[in-house]
Motif scaffolding. Structure first.
Motif, short mmCIF file in Angstrom:
data_model
loop_
_atom_site.label_atom_id
_atom_site.label_comp_id
_atom_site.label_asym_id
_atom_site.label_seq_id
_atom_site.Cartn_x
_atom_site.Cartn_y
_atom_site.Cartn_z
N GLU A 167 -5.49 9.77 11.29
CA GLU A 167 -6.01 11.14 11.25
C GLU A 167 -5.19 11.94 10.26
N THR A 168 -5.66 13.12 9.95
CA THR A 168 -4.95 13.94 8.97
C THR A 168 -3.54 14.27 9.43
N VAL A 213 -10.02 10.08 8.37
CA VAL A 213 -9.60 10.71 7.11
C VAL A 213 -10.59 10.31 6.04
N ALA A 214 -10.96 11.24 5.20
CA ALA A 214 -11.90 10.96 4.12
C ALA A 214 -11.38 9.80 3.27
N ARG A 215 -12.27 8.84 3.01
CA ARG A 215 -11.88 7.64 2.27
C ARG A 215 -11.90 7.93 0.78
N VAL A 216 -10.73 7.99 0.16
CA VAL A 216 -10.61 8.28 -1.27
C VAL A 216 -9.80 7.19 -1.93
N ALA A 217 -10.44 6.36 -2.69
CA ALA A 217 -9.73 5.27 -3.37
C ALA A 217 -8.96 5.80 -4.55
N GLN A 271 3.34 6.39 0.94
CA GLN A 271 4.18 7.38 1.61
C GLN A 271 3.78 7.40 3.09
N PRO A 272 4.63 6.95 4.00
CA PRO A 272 4.25 6.90 5.41
C PRO A 272 4.02 8.30 5.98
N PRO A 273 2.98 8.47 6.78
CA PRO A 273 2.76 9.75 7.45
C PRO A 273 3.57 9.78 8.74
#
Length: 475
Positions: free
Chosen positions: A409-410, A470-474, A443-445
């Motif tokens: 999640e965000t 989370v929006a999938r952005v390649a 970068q780990p959340p």
């Protein structure tokens, strides 16, 4: 589930394969049995004969859609003489946006089908002719799929084939008791197939996968099945209950489908009941897509479909390379034709042939869907890093839990665990996940590890191992 084998080989006069509107149950089940035996004959073909069969059926299908489907007339315009691999890919979104033009019965309208699916469950078929199914829509807009009487009988027959492949043979004089734990949603494939195969010769307990574990255990103990068909996420929990002595059933056959079957799930079943799991891979659009033989290899069902394993650009991949999706061309479906229809499962074809002698190609276990790939900010740039689900499998399948689920999640990444897991493992697991992400230059959340009594399930009762919000952005 050997009891399903009993149904098609020994049809019951009182059974009805698709509801009252399909007429006499005996006649319908005779058709299912004949269809299954006819389909199984392809297992003895040579590879050359199989490919000639595919080419002949494909030519007939393309001629049919060119004459009967307004959508394909536009979609394939100018490509009528081109090979299959040069035709455009059909996504679920495109299919649903053009539904009324895809179908070949001009009376069918998507709005009417949607209205029918939203009504209370009924034995009435859509337009008094069609079985209507729907996907859950977990990867976006839900898909709607129709079967005419002939197509539905063929679909029922096909779904029983993995039972024969597993070597499970029922005894009609003393039929084994089975249990099916799946979705009870009326428009779901498993619920409709279960209804279609309902008969006095099939002593079957049908349970909803969304029921609490304690309720499943109690009802299974009361029923005492010897054959079980179940989602892998539920199976692992049941195996743990069996090992703990709370579940007390003597299973002889276990079949799974609909979710990724992990190596840990197989090990738990072996430990709990001393038997192996037979896994089937399928989709509402086409089931089964693949199933395991007694040699432990998973074969594609290529006699009723052409199945392409392709990369992100839609290029067919050779054996050994992992595909980003598969494309299905269904050779026997004319109500709602699907040609190069995209399913976002990541599959790898295996080279060679199997000792079972079947001419069908083999695949490794399904590695998840493209939607299961999670994206995180890169540590040293403004791009993103893709994390394949196998990296989570490698860590979490070593954890002594009855189930796991990764939710992105965000606000961060949460790993949910079920079962009696030592609290001291939480910090260790959090650190392992963090190091894995860093090793991939991500970068780990914020990472959390939580214990839960029940994994998050969708409307059909499935519990996906990877959940992304989370929006999938390649990159």
């Amino acid at each position: 589930m050997p009891t399903l084998q009993n149904a098609v080989d020994n049809p019951a006069p009182t059974a009805d394969a698709a509801g009252p509107s399909f007429g006499a149950g005996l006649f319908t089940l005779l058709r299912v049995g004949w269809q299954r035996h006819a389909q199984e004959r392809s297992c003895t073909w040579s590879r050359d004969r199989l490919e000639r069969h595919q080419a002949s059926r494909l030519q007939a299908l393309r001629s049919f859609v060119a004459a009967r489907s307004p959508f394909y007339q536009r979609f394939h315009r100018g490509l009528e003489q081109r090979p299959l691999q040069e035709l455009p890919i059909l996504s679920k979104a495109t299919l649903m946006e053009n539904f009324d033009g895809v179908v070949t019965d001009r009376r069918i309208r998507l709005a009417d089908v949607e209205r029918y699916l939203n009504e209370p469950a009924t034995a009435r078929l859509f337009l008094d002719r069609y079985v209507a199914l729907s996907t859950s829509g977990t990867t976006g807009r839900r898909g709607v799929f129709l079967f005419d009487p002939t197509e539905w009988v063929a679909a029922i027959a096909a779904i029983t084939r993995p039972i024969a492949w597993s070597g499970a043979a029922g005894n009609l004089r003393n039929p084994p008791k089975s249990a099916l734990i799946a979705s009870s949603t009326p428009w779901h494939y498993s619920a409709r197939i279960g209804k279609s195969l309902s008969t006095r010769l099939l002593p079957t307990l049908r349970l909803d996968a969304a029921e609490p574990l304690s309720a499943l255990v109690q009802r299974l103990n009361d029923w005492q099945p010897t054959a079980l068909a179940v989602y892998p996420s539920v199976l692992v929990q049941l195996a743990d209950e069996q090992l703990a002595g709370r579940l007390k059933i003597a299973l002889k056959n276990v079949a799974t489908s609909a979710e990724v079957l992990t190596a840990e799930a197989r090990r738990r079943v072996e430990q709990a009941w001393g038997i192996r799991v037979f896994d089937t891979y399928g989709a509402t659009e086409y089931a089964p897509i693949a199933a395991e033989c007694t040699f432990g290899n998973k074969h594609l069902f290529e006699d009723r479909a052409i199945i392409e394993i392709v990369d992100e650009q839609g290029r067919v991949l050779p054996p050994g390379q992992r595909g980003d999706r598969i494309l299905l061309t269904l050779l026997e479906r004319h109500t709602q034709p699907l040609i190069r229809y995209e399913i976002s499962d990541m599959v790898r074809e295996l080279p060679g042939t199997c000792g079972c002698g079947r001419p069908f190609r083999m695949i490794e276990s399904i590695e998840g869907r493209v939607e299961d790939v999670l994206f995180f900010p890169a540590r040293a740039s403004d791009t993103t890093v893709a994390i394949h689900p196998n990296l989570f499998h490698a860590i979490l399948e070593t954890v002594p839990a009855t189930g796991w689920q990764v939710v992105h999640e965000t606000r961060g990444l949460t790993v949910y665990l079920t079962g009696a897991v030592d609290e001291s493992l939480r910090d260790q697991l959090r650190e392992r996940v963090r190091r894995m992400l860093e090793s991939q230059a991500a970068q780990p959340p914020v990472i959390e590890v939580r214990m839960t009594a029940q994994l998050q399930r969708g409307t059909t009762g499935k519990a996906p191992l990877i959940v992304s919000r989370v929006a999938r952005v390649a990159a």
